[in-house]
Motif scaffolding. Sequence first.
Motif, PDB file in Angstrom:
ATOM      1  N   GLY A 183       0.965  -1.158  -0.130  1.00 47.89           N
ATOM      2  CA  GLY A 183       0.051  -0.102  -0.088  1.00 47.89           C
ATOM      3  C   GLY A 183       1.000   1.160  -0.063  1.00 47.89           C
ATOM      4  O   GLY A 183       1.979   0.942   0.053  1.00 47.89           O
ATOM      5  N   GLY A 184       0.421   2.468  -0.155  1.00 51.83           N
ATOM      6  CA  GLY A 184       1.028   3.523  -0.222  1.00 51.83           C
ATOM      7  C   GLY A 184      -0.024   4.540  -0.371  1.00 51.83           C
ATOM      8  O   GLY A 184      -1.093   4.759  -0.628  1.00 51.83           O
ATOM      9  N   GLY A 185       0.565   6.093  -0.347  1.00 51.50           N
ATOM     10  CA  GLY A 185      -0.024   7.138  -0.286  1.00 51.50           C
ATOM     11  C   GLY A 185       0.924   8.382  -0.346  1.00 51.50           C
ATOM     12  O   GLY A 185       1.931   8.122  -0.035  1.00 51.50           O
ATOM     13  N   GLY A 186       0.439   9.501  -0.707  1.00 57.09           N
ATOM     14  CA  GLY A 186       1.081  10.505  -0.908  1.00 57.09           C
ATOM     15  C   GLY A 186       0.200  11.819  -1.159  1.00 57.09           C
ATOM     16  O   GLY A 186      -0.976  11.665  -1.439  1.00 57.09           O
ATOM     17  N   SER A 187       1.130  12.756  -1.020  1.00 59.70           N
ATOM     18  CA  SER A 187       0.308  14.236  -1.361  1.00 59.70           C
ATOM     19  C   SER A 187       1.299  15.068  -1.991  1.00 59.70           C
ATOM     20  O   SER A 187       2.530  15.009  -1.757  1.00 59.70           O
ATOM     21  N   LYS A 188       0.794  16.026  -2.925  1.00 58.20           N
ATOM     22  CA  LYS A 188       1.646  17.011  -3.459  1.00 58.20           C
ATOM     23  C   LYS A 188       0.903  18.362  -3.489  1.00 58.20           C
ATOM     24  O   LYS A 188      -0.395  18.252  -3.606  1.00 58.20           O
ATOM     25  N   ALA A 189       1.495  19.117  -2.925  1.00 54.69           N
ATOM     26  CA  ALA A 189       1.002  20.722  -2.815  1.00 54.69           C
ATOM     27  C   ALA A 189       0.412  20.916  -4.209  1.00 54.69           C
ATOM     28  O   ALA A 189       0.659  20.749  -5.232  1.00 54.69           O
ATOM     29  N   ASN A 190      -0.737  21.406  -4.025  1.00 58.88           N
ATOM     30  CA  ASN A 190      -1.815  21.795  -5.112  1.00 58.88           C
ATOM     31  C   ASN A 190      -2.163  20.985  -6.062  1.00 58.88           C
ATOM     32  O   ASN A 190      -2.958  21.089  -7.325  1.00 58.88           O
ATOM     33  N   GLU A 191      -1.898  19.513  -5.985  1.00 57.59           N
ATOM     34  CA  GLU A 191      -2.267  18.593  -6.755  1.00 57.59           C
ATOM     35  C   GLU A 191      -3.108  17.601  -6.176  1.00 57.59           C
ATOM     36  O   GLU A 191      -3.522  16.615  -6.738  1.00 57.59           O
ATOM     37  N   GLY A 192      -3.426  17.476  -4.759  1.00 63.95           N
ATOM     38  CA  GLY A 192      -4.219  16.827  -4.051  1.00 63.95           C
ATOM     39  C   GLY A 192      -3.362  15.487  -3.416  1.00 63.95           C
ATOM     40  O   GLY A 192      -2.204  15.634  -3.394  1.00 63.95           O
ATOM     41  N   GLU A 193      -4.164  14.653  -3.062  1.00 58.23           N
ATOM     42  CA  GLU A 193      -3.529  13.392  -2.426  1.00 58.23           C
ATOM     43  C   GLU A 193      -4.230  12.184  -2.573  1.00 58.23           C
ATOM     44  O   GLU A 193      -5.311  12.319  -3.091  1.00 58.23           O
ATOM     45  N   GLY A 194      -3.643  11.065  -2.330  1.00 58.18           N
ATOM     46  CA  GLY A 194      -4.264   9.597  -2.805  1.00 58.18           C
ATOM     47  C   GLY A 194      -3.603   8.791  -2.006  1.00 58.18           C
ATOM     48  O   GLY A 194      -2.423   8.983  -1.328  1.00 58.18           O
ATOM     49  N   SER A 195      -4.289   7.537  -2.009  1.00 53.00           N
ATOM     50  CA  SER A 195      -3.424   6.315  -1.420  1.00 53.00           C
ATOM     51  C   SER A 195      -4.009   5.172  -2.244  1.00 53.00           C
ATOM     52  O   SER A 195      -5.105   5.196  -2.959  1.00 53.00           O
ATOM     53  N   GLY A 196      -3.524   3.932  -2.162  1.00 55.40           N
ATOM     54  CA  GLY A 196      -3.815   2.626  -2.555  1.00 55.40           C
ATOM     55  C   GLY A 196      -3.362   1.508  -1.987  1.00 55.40           C
ATOM     56  O   GLY A 196      -2.451   1.515  -1.173  1.00 55.40           O
ATOM     57  N   GLY A 197      -3.713   0.490  -2.692  1.00 51.54           N
ATOM     58  CA  GLY A 197      -3.206  -0.838  -2.097  1.00 51.54           C
ATOM     59  C   GLY A 197      -3.733  -2.035  -2.736  1.00 51.54           C
ATOM     60  O   GLY A 197      -4.536  -1.907  -3.709  1.00 51.54           O
TER      61      GLY A 197
END
Length: 122
Positions: A54-68
Amino acid sequence: MHTPSTSAAATSLPERLAQQLGSSVSAQTIYGTPVERDGITIIPVARAIYGFGGGGGSKANEGEGSGGGAGVALTPIGYIELTDGKSRFRPIRSSVVPLVAVSGLVALLLLRSVPKVLRRNL
């Protein structure tokens, strides 16, 4: 609107994946249902390999997400033979070696015929 319980919310994505995957692989999955014929009992045996991530992340001004994701691979490796109160494991031989040998022979024969075909076409 349904809200997750505190214990479910506290469980991380990898932990939830491991729980679901662990419940799908059991002794019954590895050692199949015994089959009895003519006084011989056969119990199929498989190798189970499983993994998850699984993983996830966020980037300024581009949103965030996660998955697995998760997966299970079951490979038959042999069987246990029960006869007259004795047991014996009988492996299933891999057919990869003969396949590689035959493929190599076919490739060699094809390569040997290429110059003949080229000479005929010139």
